[in-house]
Design an enzyme around this catalytic site. Structure first.
Site, PDB file in Angstrom:
ATOM      1  N   LEU A  65       0.831  -1.198   0.000  1.00  0.00           N
ATOM      2  CA  LEU A  65       0.000   0.000   0.000  1.00  0.00           C
ATOM      3  C   LEU A  65       0.873   1.259   0.000  1.00  0.00           C
ATOM      4  CD1 LEU A  65      -2.504  -1.411   2.621  1.00  0.00           C
ATOM      5  CD2 LEU A  65      -2.999  -1.039   0.199  1.00  0.00           C
ATOM      6  N   PRO A  66       0.312   2.416  -0.400  1.00  0.00           N
ATOM      7  CA  PRO A  66       1.160   3.577  -0.671  1.00  0.00           C
ATOM      8  C   PRO A  66       1.664   4.383   0.516  1.00  0.00           C
ATOM      9  CG  PRO A  66      -1.122   4.035  -1.260  1.00  0.00           C
ATOM     10  CD  PRO A  66      -1.049   2.584  -0.930  1.00  0.00           C
ATOM     11  N   THR A  95       6.653   0.395   1.892  1.00  0.00           N
ATOM     12  CA  THR A  95       7.645   1.206   2.598  1.00  0.00           C
ATOM     13  C   THR A  95       6.859   2.139   3.509  1.00  0.00           C
ATOM     14  OG1 THR A  95       9.154   1.097   0.718  1.00  0.00           O
ATOM     15  CG2 THR A  95       9.585   2.794   2.369  1.00  0.00           C
ATOM     16  N   LYS A 170      15.325  -0.477   4.269  1.00  0.00           N
ATOM     17  CA  LYS A 170      14.733   0.065   3.035  1.00  0.00           C
ATOM     18  C   LYS A 170      14.932   1.574   2.946  1.00  0.00           C
ATOM     19  CE  LYS A 170      12.563   0.446  -0.810  1.00  0.00           C
ATOM     20  NZ  LYS A 170      11.113   0.373  -0.954  1.00  0.00           N
ATOM     21  N   LYS A 239       7.662  10.810   0.010  1.00  0.00           N
ATOM     22  CA  LYS A 239       7.120  10.170   1.215  1.00  0.00           C
ATOM     23  C   LYS A 239       8.184   9.339   1.914  1.00  0.00           C
ATOM     24  CE  LYS A 239       5.424   6.234   0.967  1.00  0.00           C
ATOM     25  NZ  LYS A 239       5.881   4.825   1.168  1.00  0.00           N
TER      26      LYS A 239
END
Length: 295
Positions: A65-66, A95, A170, A239
């Site tokens: 998901l974003p 992430t 990450k 983001k």
């Protein structure tokens, strides 16, 4: 064989979910985009109908998901995965940052659910090919049960049992990748203004010590042809960078290069709009150098 759920069938999630078809007893999928669900159903998955249905029916649920807020709501919300039931494991491939990973682990462990964070790197093509890298954090005693499914997506690297270990790795990876774009854009702008041929510059860099992920992939595929369509949104890169900067500030680690990258991404979005690809950073740098970015 187990029943697996997959929530989030965007550009990355759809490719990963497809690679689970035939690798588990049943694959249930859900997304707010009904067309994305239909495409996976046509390949052999089943439509779950809701996030809650995934929790009710599945042993293992993956999310892709974003944003952190969307991940939190999808897992812990009133209509989320855990509202519908208690799968054995929930693995977030997004992430979404170490802070949320720790929150999810605390909430899910209390419900008897093993919580894993396993953000991925590699892009859309590698999601379809199953050649991503995955950075995994979560409880080691049950990791081996999850690993065969993760290997369908690519190569998993177990980073430790600390919640958020995968997310931290990450963010480090994304910092290096974004800095590579910024510094490559700067070097290329300087060389172009001095009269060098950009294609020859990339050829030289890729045989020299200046080689990096941007010279190797992003310039040949998206910047030199001026398509700026590598496949990762500048908004998502911003983001991720903001997540990194927040975590670094909390840890007392100054990241001046991270600040530069954040500024480039903000300027890219202001110049190119919300749908801009992160390779459009090159346009911002070129414009500042007095070059025509629309050439």
């Amino acid at each position: 064989m187990t029943t697996v759920g997959f929530l989030g069938l965007g550009r990355m999630g759809a490719g990963m979910a497809a690679r689970l078809i035939g690798q588990c007893e049943r694959l249930l999928v859900h997304d707010i985009d009904s067309a994305a669900v239909a495409a996976l159903v046509a390949q052999g998955a089943e439509a779950a109908g809701s996030a809650g249905s995934l929790g009710q029916s599945c042993d293992i649920v993956f999310t892709s998901l974003p944003t952190p807020a969307i991940v939190r709501e999808a897992i812990l919300g009133a209509d989320g995965i855990t509202a519908g039931g208690s799968p054995r494991m929930i693995c977030d491939l997004s992430t979404s940052g170490p802070k949320l990973a720790a929150e999810l682990s605390g909430a899910l462990t209390g419900k008897g659910i093993a919580s894993f964070d396993a953000p991925v790197s590699g892009g859309i093509a590698r999601a379809h090919d199953g050649t991503l890298s995955l950075m995994v954090g979560g409880p080691e005693p049950v990791y081996e049960l999850l690993r065969p499914l993760l290997e369908r997506f690519g190569k998993p690297f177990y980073m430790g049992a600390t919640p958020g270990a995968g997310q931290t790795m990450k963010l480090v990876n994304n910092l290096l990748g974004a800095v590579a774009i910024g510094v490559t854009a700067e070097g290329m702008a300087f060389g172009i203004k001095a009269g060098l041929d950009p294609a020859r510059m990339i050829e030289v860099l890729n045989q020299s010590t200046g080689v990096n992920s941007a010279t190797r992939d992003k310039w040949p595929k998206s910047v030199l042809p001026r398509t700026f369509d590598f496949g990762f949104a500048a908004a998502l890169s911003l983001k991720d960078t903001n997540l990194l900067m927040e975590e670094a500030a909390a840890a007392g680690v100054p990241l001046p290069l991270g600040e530069i990258v954040r500024d480039y991404l903000e300027r890219t979005l202001a110049r190119e709009g919300p749908e801009a690809d992160f390779t459009a950073i090159a346009k911002v740098v070129e414009e500042a150098a007095g070059l025509d970015p629309e050439r």
